[in-house]
Design a protein around this motif. Structure first.
Motif, PDB file in Angstrom:
ATOM      1  N   LEU A 193     -14.059   7.751 -11.385  1.00  0.00           N
ATOM      2  CA  LEU A 193     -14.280   6.304 -11.336  1.00  0.00           C
ATOM      3  C   LEU A 193     -13.127   5.548 -11.988  1.00  0.00           C
ATOM      4  O   LEU A 193     -12.650   4.537 -11.457  1.00  0.00           O
ATOM      5  CB  LEU A 193     -15.596   5.968 -12.037  1.00  0.00           C
ATOM      6  CG  LEU A 193     -16.042   4.500 -12.000  1.00  0.00           C
ATOM      7  CD1 LEU A 193     -16.092   3.971 -10.572  1.00  0.00           C
ATOM      8  CD2 LEU A 193     -17.399   4.349 -12.683  1.00  0.00           C
ATOM      9  N   SER A 194     -12.656   6.044 -13.132  1.00  0.00           N
ATOM     10  CA  SER A 194     -11.523   5.371 -13.784  1.00  0.00           C
ATOM     11  C   SER A 194     -10.266   5.478 -12.933  1.00  0.00           C
ATOM     12  O   SER A 194      -9.443   4.557 -12.892  1.00  0.00           O
ATOM     13  CB  SER A 194     -11.280   5.962 -15.186  1.00  0.00           C
ATOM     14  OG  SER A 194     -10.856   7.310 -15.118  1.00  0.00           O
ATOM     15  N   GLY A 195     -10.116   6.598 -12.203  1.00  0.00           N
ATOM     16  CA  GLY A 195      -8.984   6.734 -11.286  1.00  0.00           C
ATOM     17  C   GLY A 195      -9.038   5.700 -10.171  1.00  0.00           C
ATOM     18  O   GLY A 195      -8.018   5.113  -9.797  1.00  0.00           O
ATOM     19  N   ALA A 196     -10.248   5.475  -9.644  1.00  0.00           N
ATOM     20  CA  ALA A 196     -10.403   4.451  -8.599  1.00  0.00           C
ATOM     21  C   ALA A 196     -10.060   3.066  -9.146  1.00  0.00           C
ATOM     22  O   ALA A 196      -9.417   2.255  -8.471  1.00  0.00           O
ATOM     23  CB  ALA A 196     -11.825   4.473  -8.057  1.00  0.00           C
ATOM     24  N   LEU A 197     -10.468   2.788 -10.386  1.00  0.00           N
ATOM     25  CA  LEU A 197     -10.181   1.484 -10.988  1.00  0.00           C
ATOM     26  C   LEU A 197      -8.683   1.290 -11.213  1.00  0.00           C
ATOM     27  O   LEU A 197      -8.145   0.214 -10.934  1.00  0.00           O
ATOM     28  CB  LEU A 197     -10.927   1.350 -12.322  1.00  0.00           C
ATOM     29  CG  LEU A 197     -12.419   1.045 -12.233  1.00  0.00           C
ATOM     30  CD1 LEU A 197     -13.086   1.235 -13.598  1.00  0.00           C
ATOM     31  CD2 LEU A 197     -12.650  -0.381 -11.723  1.00  0.00           C
TER      32      LEU A 197
ATOM     33  N   GLY B 277      -3.639  12.722 -15.874  1.00  0.00           N
ATOM     34  CA  GLY B 277      -3.432  13.861 -14.985  1.00  0.00           C
ATOM     35  C   GLY B 277      -4.622  14.099 -14.080  1.00  0.00           C
ATOM     36  O   GLY B 277      -4.467  14.317 -12.874  1.00  0.00           O
ATOM     37  N   VAL B 278      -5.840  14.052 -14.639  1.00  0.00           N
ATOM     38  CA  VAL B 278      -7.046  14.250 -13.832  1.00  0.00           C
ATOM     39  C   VAL B 278      -7.193  13.118 -12.816  1.00  0.00           C
ATOM     40  O   VAL B 278      -7.477  13.348 -11.636  1.00  0.00           O
ATOM     41  CB  VAL B 278      -8.291  14.347 -14.731  1.00  0.00           C
ATOM     42  CG1 VAL B 278      -9.551  14.475 -13.865  1.00  0.00           C
ATOM     43  CG2 VAL B 278      -8.189  15.535 -15.676  1.00  0.00           C
ATOM     44  N   GLU B 279      -7.005  11.878 -13.273  1.00  0.00           N
ATOM     45  CA  GLU B 279      -7.087  10.737 -12.363  1.00  0.00           C
ATOM     46  C   GLU B 279      -6.070  10.866 -11.232  1.00  0.00           C
ATOM     47  O   GLU B 279      -6.370  10.564 -10.067  1.00  0.00           O
ATOM     48  CB  GLU B 279      -6.846   9.436 -13.133  1.00  0.00           C
ATOM     49  CG  GLU B 279      -7.942   9.084 -14.114  1.00  0.00           C
ATOM     50  CD  GLU B 279      -7.502   8.068 -15.144  1.00  0.00           C
ATOM     51  OE1 GLU B 279      -8.374   7.577 -15.882  1.00  0.00           O
ATOM     52  OE2 GLU B 279      -6.294   7.773 -15.229  1.00  0.00           O
ATOM     53  N   SER B 280      -4.873  11.317 -11.581  1.00  0.00           N
ATOM     54  CA  SER B 280      -3.825  11.469 -10.575  1.00  0.00           C
ATOM     55  C   SER B 280      -4.179  12.520  -9.539  1.00  0.00           C
ATOM     56  O   SER B 280      -3.909  12.349  -8.347  1.00  0.00           O
ATOM     57  CB  SER B 280      -2.495  11.821 -11.261  1.00  0.00           C
ATOM     58  OG  SER B 280      -2.097  10.814 -12.160  1.00  0.00           O
ATOM     59  N   VAL B 281      -4.793  13.617  -9.993  1.00  0.00           N
ATOM     60  CA  VAL B 281      -5.212  14.667  -9.058  1.00  0.00           C
ATOM     61  C   VAL B 281      -6.246  14.117  -8.087  1.00  0.00           C
ATOM     62  O   VAL B 281      -6.210  14.397  -6.881  1.00  0.00           O
ATOM     63  CB  VAL B 281      -5.766  15.884  -9.830  1.00  0.00           C
ATOM     64  CG1 VAL B 281      -6.460  16.862  -8.885  1.00  0.00           C
ATOM     65  CG2 VAL B 281      -4.629  16.586 -10.575  1.00  0.00           C
TER      66      VAL B 281
ATOM     67  N   LEU C 150       0.823  -1.207   0.000  1.00  0.00           N
ATOM     68  CA  LEU C 150       0.000   0.000   0.000  1.00  0.00           C
ATOM     69  C   LEU C 150       0.858   1.259   0.000  1.00  0.00           C
ATOM     70  O   LEU C 150       0.506   2.266  -0.637  1.00  0.00           O
ATOM     71  CB  LEU C 150      -0.927  -0.011   1.222  1.00  0.00           C
ATOM     72  CG  LEU C 150      -2.087   1.001   1.209  1.00  0.00           C
ATOM     73  CD1 LEU C 150      -2.978   0.775  -0.013  1.00  0.00           C
ATOM     74  CD2 LEU C 150      -2.904   0.896   2.488  1.00  0.00           C
ATOM     75  N   GLN C 151       2.000   1.209   0.673  1.00  0.00           N
ATOM     76  CA  GLN C 151       2.907   2.352   0.668  1.00  0.00           C
ATOM     77  C   GLN C 151       3.553   2.541  -0.712  1.00  0.00           C
ATOM     78  O   GLN C 151       3.757   3.670  -1.158  1.00  0.00           O
ATOM     79  CB  GLN C 151       3.988   2.173   1.734  1.00  0.00           C
ATOM     80  CG  GLN C 151       3.489   2.340   3.159  1.00  0.00           C
ATOM     81  CD  GLN C 151       3.136   3.779   3.484  1.00  0.00           C
ATOM     82  OE1 GLN C 151       3.905   4.690   3.226  1.00  0.00           O
ATOM     83  NE2 GLN C 151       1.948   3.988   4.027  1.00  0.00           N
ATOM     84  N   ILE C 152       3.874   1.432  -1.370  1.00  0.00           N
ATOM     85  CA  ILE C 152       4.421   1.533  -2.733  1.00  0.00           C
ATOM     86  C   ILE C 152       3.420   2.228  -3.647  1.00  0.00           C
ATOM     87  O   ILE C 152       3.767   3.126  -4.434  1.00  0.00           O
ATOM     88  CB  ILE C 152       4.774   0.142  -3.295  1.00  0.00           C
ATOM     89  CG1 ILE C 152       5.857  -0.522  -2.457  1.00  0.00           C
ATOM     90  CG2 ILE C 152       5.232   0.260  -4.752  1.00  0.00           C
ATOM     91  CD1 ILE C 152       6.185  -1.951  -2.895  1.00  0.00           C
ATOM     92  N   VAL C 153       2.153   1.818  -3.562  1.00  0.00           N
ATOM     93  CA  VAL C 153       1.113   2.420  -4.409  1.00  0.00           C
ATOM     94  C   VAL C 153       0.966   3.903  -4.088  1.00  0.00           C
ATOM     95  O   VAL C 153       0.840   4.735  -4.995  1.00  0.00           O
ATOM     96  CB  VAL C 153      -0.230   1.693  -4.224  1.00  0.00           C
ATOM     97  CG1 VAL C 153      -1.333   2.391  -5.008  1.00  0.00           C
ATOM     98  CG2 VAL C 153      -0.118   0.238  -4.655  1.00  0.00           C
ATOM     99  N   ALA C 154       0.976   4.256  -2.799  1.00  0.00           N
ATOM    100  CA  ALA C 154       0.849   5.662  -2.415  1.00  0.00           C
ATOM    101  C   ALA C 154       1.977   6.490  -3.017  1.00  0.00           C
ATOM    102  O   ALA C 154       1.739   7.564  -3.591  1.00  0.00           O
ATOM    103  CB  ALA C 154       0.845   5.783  -0.887  1.00  0.00           C
ATOM    104  N   HIS C 155       3.198   6.003  -2.914  1.00  0.00           N
ATOM    105  CA  HIS C 155       4.334   6.740  -3.496  1.00  0.00           C
ATOM    106  C   HIS C 155       4.240   6.773  -5.021  1.00  0.00           C
ATOM    107  O   HIS C 155       4.567   7.789  -5.649  1.00  0.00           O
ATOM    108  CB  HIS C 155       5.649   6.093  -3.053  1.00  0.00           C
ATOM    109  CG  HIS C 155       6.058   6.461  -1.669  1.00  0.00           C
ATOM    110  ND1 HIS C 155       6.765   7.601  -1.382  1.00  0.00           N
ATOM    111  CD2 HIS C 155       5.848   5.839  -0.480  1.00  0.00           C
ATOM    112  CE1 HIS C 155       6.990   7.681  -0.080  1.00  0.00           C
ATOM    113  NE2 HIS C 155       6.431   6.616   0.497  1.00  0.00           N
ATOM    114  N   ARG C 156       3.784   5.673  -5.598  1.00  0.00           N
ATOM    115  CA  ARG C 156       3.632   5.641  -7.055  1.00  0.00           C
ATOM    116  C   ARG C 156       2.670   6.733  -7.518  1.00  0.00           C
ATOM    117  O   ARG C 156       2.934   7.437  -8.495  1.00  0.00           O
ATOM    118  CB  ARG C 156       3.119   4.265  -7.479  1.00  0.00           C
ATOM    119  CG  ARG C 156       3.012   4.086  -8.977  1.00  0.00           C
ATOM    120  CD  ARG C 156       2.517   2.689  -9.333  1.00  0.00           C
ATOM    121  NE  ARG C 156       2.583   2.477 -10.780  1.00  0.00           N
ATOM    122  CZ  ARG C 156       2.209   1.362 -11.393  1.00  0.00           C
ATOM    123  NH1 ARG C 156       1.755   0.347 -10.684  1.00  0.00           N
ATOM    124  NH2 ARG C 156       2.293   1.254 -12.706  1.00  0.00           N
ATOM    125  N   VAL C 157       1.557   6.882  -6.815  1.00  0.00           N
ATOM    126  CA  VAL C 157       0.572   7.903  -7.172  1.00  0.00           C
ATOM    127  C   VAL C 157       1.140   9.300  -6.937  1.00  0.00           C
ATOM    128  O   VAL C 157       1.030  10.184  -7.806  1.00  0.00           O
ATOM    129  CB  VAL C 157      -0.720   7.712  -6.352  1.00  0.00           C
ATOM    130  CG1 VAL C 157      -1.654   8.909  -6.534  1.00  0.00           C
ATOM    131  CG2 VAL C 157      -1.428   6.425  -6.753  1.00  0.00           C
TER     132      VAL C 157
END
Length: 312
Positions: free
Chosen positions: A79-83, A181-185, A37-44
């Protein structure tokens, strides 16, 4: 096609993007000491900073307002960002939990699942060869389910989440990098909260911010660079798909899961016995039929780079 300098550049960039995606398990494995989960957080976090900086440079400060002005863009990109966040989380966990081979299966299945979603939601019609390809892939999944007592859930969830992500992105009229970019925000603040919470609870070790011993400078740099490895292949793909025919891109996309599969078997030495081989062979034959049918149809209809970009 590749004689034109721009097309040749697009081909090499596409190839590099798929190779990078295919070798990602090796990179995430270097971060095995870090909770998934920390890897994903840093990735985002780091990919958001990179992608937003790119968009500010290329499109100026109004890029976000322009992107969200598209009809339905705000909620569909949320929604696509969540996916895609779910997909990244499951994939990184699977890689570091020893399921690289099953993860590769998900991305082998994905193109065929895209076709099924096209029929279900976009009222597209399948050609006979596509039906055969889907049937063979389904037979492969059923075989694996029967042999091992449960469906290959990791592969199915990866394929389904990415296919639904692709469907949503197809329905939103926005370019690949702008959409990311929008998904990342949208994902940035939740990811930042996860990172801060992890540091506060002692599950983090970045720099270290939370007073924990820390993962070390090398791991910290890998986490930061992981953001670039998230964004660069997608930016490269967006560049390439406007210059390379869709039939070529369709064949190149199998480089990534093939490299993931080979990494799982020959680098991480994951189990791959005869029963697994039989299931994979059904799916590979289905993919071969699907790819050959697509290439022949593209040759007959003369798909252009512009058409490839719009369809992709």
């Amino acid at each position: 096609m590749s004689a034109h300098p721009e097309n040749r550049a697009g081909l090499w960039v596409a190839l590099a993007s798929f190779v990078l995606w295919g070798l990602m398990p090796l990179y995430w494995h270097l971060l095995k000491v870090v909770p998934s989960l920390q890897i994903v957080a840093h990735r985002v976090i780091w990919s958001t900073l990179l992608v937003v900086a790119w968009l500010l440079w290329k499109q100026g400060r109004g890029w976000l307002r322009a992107a969200l002005a598209q009809p339905r863009a705000a909620w569909m990109l949320a929604l696509s960002g969540a996916l895609i966040g779910f997909n990244w989380s499951l994939y990184i966990w699977a890689v570091n939990a020893g399921h690289v081979v099953e993860s590769s299966l998900g991305y082998f299945i994905n193109p065929l699942l895209n076709v099924v979603l096209g029929v279900a939601f976009l009222h597209e019609r399948l050609r006979r060869a596509q039906w055969i390809a889907v049937a063979l892939a389904t037979a492969g999944v059923i075989w694996l389910t029967v042999q091992f007592g449960q469906p290959p859930w990791i592969a199915i969830c990866l394929a389904l989440s990415f296919a639904l992500y692709g469907l949503l992105r197809k329905l939103v009229a926005i370019d690949a990098v702008g959409g990311l970019g929008v998904e990342s925000v949208y994902l940035f603040l939740p990811a930042l909260a996860v990172m801060v919470w992890g540091e506060a609870q002692g599950a983090g070790g970045f720099l270290p911010l939370g007073g924990a011993p820390g993962w070390g400078l090398g791991v910290d740099l890998l986490l930061v660079f992981g953001g670039a490895l998230t964004a660069l292949p997608l930016i490269g793909f967006a560049f390439a798909v406007r210059r390379v025919p869709l039939s070529v891109v369709g064949l190149l996309q199998y480089i990534a899961p093939t490299l993931q599969f080979l990494t799982g078997v020959f680098v991480f030495h994951e189990a791959f016995d005869r029963d697994r081989l039989i299931g994979f062979v059904f799916i590979w034959i289905g993919l071969a039929i699907f790819a050959i049918d697509g290439a022949l149809r593209a040759r007959r209809t003369g798909v252009t780079p512009v058409a490839a970009a719009s369809e992709a």
